[in-house]
Motif scaffolding. Structure first.
Motif, PDB file in Angstrom:
ATOM      1  N   CYS A  18      45.940  52.620  88.882  1.00 57.37           N
ATOM      2  CA  CYS A  18      45.744  52.746  90.327  1.00 57.37           C
ATOM      3  C   CYS A  18      44.941  51.575  90.886  1.00 57.37           C
ATOM      4  CB  CYS A  18      45.030  54.060  90.644  1.00 57.37           C
ATOM      5  SG  CYS A  18      46.028  55.522  90.263  1.00 57.37           S
ATOM      6  N   ALA A  19      45.576  50.774  91.701  1.00 59.05           N
ATOM      7  CA  ALA A  19      44.888  49.642  92.330  1.00 59.05           C
ATOM      8  C   ALA A  19      43.977  50.159  93.439  1.00 59.05           C
ATOM      9  CB  ALA A  19      45.900  48.664  92.902  1.00 59.05           C
ATOM     10  N   THR A  20      42.742  49.682  93.439  1.00 61.13           N
ATOM     11  CA  THR A  20      41.763  50.108  94.445  1.00 61.13           C
ATOM     12  C   THR A  20      41.282  48.893  95.246  1.00 61.13           C
ATOM     13  OG1 THR A  20      40.025  49.957  92.747  1.00 61.13           O
ATOM     14  CG2 THR A  20      40.991  52.127  93.161  1.00 61.13           C
ATOM     15  N   PRO A  21      40.689  49.091  96.400  1.00 59.87           N
ATOM     16  CA  PRO A  21      40.302  47.976  97.270  1.00 59.87           C
ATOM     17  C   PRO A  21      39.358  46.966  96.606  1.00 59.87           C
ATOM     18  CG  PRO A  21      40.217  50.031  98.480  1.00 59.87           C
ATOM     19  CD  PRO A  21      40.439  50.397  97.049  1.00 59.87           C
ATOM     20  N   ILE A  22      39.511  45.701  96.989  1.00 57.13           N
ATOM     21  CA  ILE A  22      38.610  44.661  96.492  1.00 57.13           C
ATOM     22  C   ILE A  22      37.467  44.421  97.485  1.00 57.13           C
ATOM     23  CG2 ILE A  22      40.360  43.543  95.075  1.00 57.13           C
ATOM     24  CD1 ILE A  22      40.720  41.452  97.253  1.00 57.13           C
ATOM     25  N   GLY A  23      37.469  45.146  98.574  1.00 58.14           N
ATOM     26  CA  GLY A  23      36.391  45.008  99.564  1.00 58.14           C
ATOM     27  C   GLY A  23      36.579  45.958 100.716  1.00 58.14           C
ATOM     28  N   ASN A  24      37.751  45.905 101.327  1.00 57.41           N
ATOM     29  CA  ASN A  24      38.036  46.725 102.500  1.00 57.41           C
ATOM     30  C   ASN A  24      38.693  48.034 102.069  1.00 57.41           C
ATOM     31  OD1 ASN A  24      39.141  47.839 104.896  1.00 57.41           O
ATOM     32  ND2 ASN A  24      39.130  45.816 105.844  1.00 57.41           N
ATOM     33  N   LEU A  25      38.018  49.161 102.320  1.00 57.85           N
ATOM     34  CA  LEU A  25      38.506  50.461 101.872  1.00 57.85           C
ATOM     35  C   LEU A  25      39.849  50.840 102.495  1.00 57.85           C
ATOM     36  CD1 LEU A  25      35.241  52.616 101.793  1.00 57.85           C
ATOM     37  CD2 LEU A  25      36.488  51.638  99.862  1.00 57.85           C
ATOM     38  N   GLU A  26      40.185  50.229 103.628  1.00 58.87           N
ATOM     39  CA  GLU A  26      41.463  50.547 104.269  1.00 58.87           C
ATOM     40  C   GLU A  26      42.667  50.024 103.475  1.00 58.87           C
ATOM     41  OE1 GLU A  26      41.371  49.178 108.294  1.00 58.87           O
ATOM     42  OE2 GLU A  26      39.774  50.560 108.891  1.00 58.87           O
ATOM     43  N   ASP A  27      42.411  49.191 102.468  1.00 56.03           N
ATOM     44  CA  ASP A  27      43.514  48.628 101.689  1.00 56.03           C
ATOM     45  C   ASP A  27      44.045  49.575 100.615  1.00 56.03           C
ATOM     46  OD1 ASP A  27      43.534  46.241 103.083  1.00 56.03           O
ATOM     47  OD2 ASP A  27      42.071  45.285 101.757  1.00 56.03           O
ATOM     48  N   ALA A  94      37.353  46.985  91.154  1.00 55.18           N
ATOM     49  CA  ALA A  94      38.023  46.510  92.362  1.00 55.18           C
ATOM     50  C   ALA A  94      39.331  45.848  91.961  1.00 55.18           C
ATOM     51  CB  ALA A  94      37.139  45.508  93.107  1.00 55.18           C
ATOM     52  N   GLY A  95      40.398  46.189  92.659  1.00 57.73           N
ATOM     53  CA  GLY A  95      41.671  45.544  92.391  1.00 57.73           C
ATOM     54  C   GLY A  95      42.557  46.330  91.443  1.00 57.73           C
ATOM     55  N   VAL A 117      53.742  55.154  81.195  1.00 58.61           N
ATOM     56  CA  VAL A 117      52.765  54.400  81.993  1.00 58.61           C
ATOM     57  C   VAL A 117      53.441  53.980  83.291  1.00 58.61           C
ATOM     58  CG1 VAL A 117      51.278  52.359  82.098  1.00 58.61           C
ATOM     59  CG2 VAL A 117      51.661  53.506  79.905  1.00 58.61           C
ATOM     60  N   THR A 118      52.741  54.102  84.400  1.00 57.33           N
ATOM     61  CA  THR A 118      53.254  53.566  85.655  1.00 57.33           C
ATOM     62  C   THR A 118      52.115  52.885  86.408  1.00 57.33           C
ATOM     63  OG1 THR A 118      54.565  54.041  87.642  1.00 57.33           O
ATOM     64  CG2 THR A 118      52.878  55.653  87.049  1.00 57.33           C
ATOM     65  N   SER A 119      52.469  51.896  87.220  1.00 51.87           N
ATOM     66  CA  SER A 119      51.461  51.132  87.959  1.00 51.87           C
ATOM     67  C   SER A 119      51.681  51.320  89.450  1.00 51.87           C
ATOM     68  CB  SER A 119      51.568  49.640  87.589  1.00 51.87           C
ATOM     69  OG  SER A 119      50.571  48.888  88.241  1.00 51.87           O
ATOM     70  N   LEU A 120      50.620  51.705  90.138  1.00 51.55           N
ATOM     71  CA  LEU A 120      50.676  51.898  91.583  1.00 51.55           C
ATOM     72  C   LEU A 120      50.163  50.625  92.244  1.00 51.55           C
ATOM     73  CD1 LEU A 120      50.747  54.726  90.301  1.00 51.55           C
ATOM     74  CD2 LEU A 120      49.499  55.583  92.296  1.00 51.55           C
ATOM     75  N   ALA A 124      44.916  42.768  94.563  1.00 53.50           N
ATOM     76  CA  ALA A 124      44.549  41.951  93.403  1.00 53.50           C
ATOM     77  C   ALA A 124      43.970  40.657  93.963  1.00 53.50           C
ATOM     78  CB  ALA A 124      45.754  41.670  92.513  1.00 53.50           C
ATOM     79  N   ALA A 125      42.726  40.370  93.654  1.00 51.36           N
ATOM     80  CA  ALA A 125      42.040  39.219  94.253  1.00 51.36           C
ATOM     81  C   ALA A 125      42.775  37.914  94.012  1.00 51.36           C
ATOM     82  CB  ALA A 125      40.615  39.139  93.712  1.00 51.36           C
ATOM     83  N   CYS A 126      43.394  37.765  92.821  1.00 51.16           N
ATOM     84  CA  CYS A 126      44.074  36.510  92.509  1.00 51.16           C
ATOM     85  C   CYS A 126      45.257  36.267  93.454  1.00 51.16           C
ATOM     86  CB  CYS A 126      44.529  36.487  91.050  1.00 51.16           C
ATOM     87  SG  CYS A 126      45.547  37.876  90.544  1.00 51.16           S
ATOM     88  N   VAL A 127      46.008  37.320  93.765  1.00 54.14           N
ATOM     89  CA  VAL A 127      47.170  37.174  94.658  1.00 54.14           C
ATOM     90  C   VAL A 127      46.718  36.965  96.105  1.00 54.14           C
ATOM     91  CG1 VAL A 127      49.238  38.320  95.547  1.00 54.14           C
ATOM     92  CG2 VAL A 127      48.645  38.506  93.120  1.00 54.14           C
ATOM     93  N   VAL A 128      45.691  37.706  96.530  1.00 54.24           N
ATOM     94  CA  VAL A 128      45.159  37.531  97.886  1.00 54.24           C
ATOM     95  C   VAL A 128      44.699  36.085  98.078  1.00 54.24           C
ATOM     96  CG1 VAL A 128      43.356  38.218  99.518  1.00 54.24           C
ATOM     97  CG2 VAL A 128      44.474  39.942  98.088  1.00 54.24           C
ATOM     98  N   ALA A 129      43.960  35.556  97.111  1.00 57.85           N
ATOM     99  CA  ALA A 129      43.454  34.180  97.211  1.00 57.85           C
ATOM    100  C   ALA A 129      44.592  33.169  97.213  1.00 57.85           C
ATOM    101  CB  ALA A 129      42.496  33.899  96.052  1.00 57.85           C
ATOM    102  N   LEU A 130      45.579  33.373  96.359  1.00 57.59           N
ATOM    103  CA  LEU A 130      46.704  32.438  96.291  1.00 57.59           C
ATOM    104  C   LEU A 130      47.432  32.363  97.622  1.00 57.59           C
ATOM    105  CD1 LEU A 130      48.589  30.604  94.598  1.00 57.59           C
ATOM    106  CD2 LEU A 130      49.888  32.681  94.019  1.00 57.59           C
ATOM    107  N   THR A 131      47.696  33.518  98.221  1.00 57.53           N
ATOM    108  CA  THR A 131      48.437  33.513  99.479  1.00 57.53           C
ATOM    109  C   THR A 131      47.614  32.916 100.625  1.00 57.53           C
ATOM    110  OG1 THR A 131      47.748  35.808  99.917  1.00 57.53           O
ATOM    111  CG2 THR A 131      49.882  35.485  98.855  1.00 57.53           C
TER     112      THR A 131
END
Length: 290
Positions: A18-27, A94-95, A117-120, A124-131
């Motif tokens: 389960c991916a969780t927010p890296i800062g903003n809870l609305e994510d 986070a992430g 196994v499944t991924s929700l 992900a900080a790396c993708v946010v930064a890249l974009t």
């Protein structure tokens, strides 16, 4: 829980990444919130951190700790729980779990045990930064944190010297100056985008160079976790460096180099000609002393 992966007839539970927010809870996604409520157990990297997230969304699911220092033994324990039909959600601080964290060990053990196994998907900080970076996004490599061991770190930096893809690194603020210095020494004064406080109120994506960033943070203490997005070595620069090496060799040495790699003489001559931008006939005549 009525799992999205209904036990496959073996009675096993499912592991939900389960991916969780890296800062903003609305994510956080609706699917992650629902899953965290419905699973039997949440495995969290830091329960003290995750309880704040659960309290915010009024999630009452029991938690257990799963982190770098217990990842192998605790993974075995969680696998046994899932063999008994328990559904487990894995969250990181986070992430996305499994990205630069111990989640990969639990995933590996689940596959070995035949547990679904499944991924929700989510932050992900790396993708946010890249974009955000303004760098090329078509091809990139993710190195997470550089190793703490000096020899291992040097080996990685040596590899990155020739990396043509965009490079993504994580770094803590108290190590940023040292890391920028090491990057500058190994890779030169590359263009970088330095990202801080991603998704938060004071988010920053600063397009700069390694040298400028180093100069700034030597006099100003950096704050917040950092993601460095570094431009890869250009193909043009690599080709220029190769051409310089070839020009320092005689044509005979150039052909002999390829022959030493097991290439037949005719093919070695063709390859040397291509490297130098001349014809195979010119190579032959030089070898014959004409």
């Amino acid at each position: 829980m009525k799992s999205e992966h209904e036990n496959h007839g073996n009675g096993y539970g499912t592991l939900f990444l389960c991916a969780t927010p890296i800062g903003n809870l609305e994510d956080i996604s609706f699917r992650v919130i629902r899953t965290l409520r419905e699973v039997d157990l949440i495995a969290a990297e830091d329960t003290r951190h995750t309880i704040k997230l659960l309290n915010h969304f009024e999630i009452k699911t029991p938690m257990t700790s799963y982190h770098e220092y217990n990842k192998v033994d605790k993974a075995r324990h969680l696998v046994e729980k899932m063999r008994e039909g328990i559904h487990v959600a894995l969250v990181t601080d986070a992430g996305t779990p499994g990205i630069s964290d111990p989640g990969e060990e639990l995933v590996r053990q689940c596959y070995e045990a035949g547990i679904p196994v499944t991924s929700l998907p989510g932050p992900a900080a790396c993708v946010v930064a890249l974009t955000l970076s303004g760098m090329s996004t078509r091809r990139f490599c993710f190195e997470a944190f550089l190793p703490s061991d000096k020899k291992e770190k040097q080996r990685i930096l040596e590899e990155l010297k020739e990396e043509t893809r965009t490079i993504i690194l994580y770094e803590a603020p108290h190590r940023l100056v040292r890391t920028l210095g090491e990057i500058g020494e190994a890779l030169g004064n590359r263009r970088i985008t330095l990202c801080r406080e991603l998704t938060k109120k004071y988010e920053e994506a600063w397009q700069t160079t390694v040298g400028e960033a180093l100069e700034k943070y030597e006099s100003q203490e950096p704050k917040g976790e950092c993601v460095l997005v570094i431009e890869g070595k250009s193909f043009e620069k690599k080709e220029e460096e190769k051409k310089q090496v070839w020009e320092e060799m005689s044509i005979g040495e150039h052909v002999a180099y390829y022959e030493s790699l097991g290439v037949e003489r005719k093919e070695a001559m063709r390859m040397a000609a291509k490297d130098r931008g001349i014809s195979k006939r010119d190579v032959y005549q030089k070898l014959m002393g004409k």
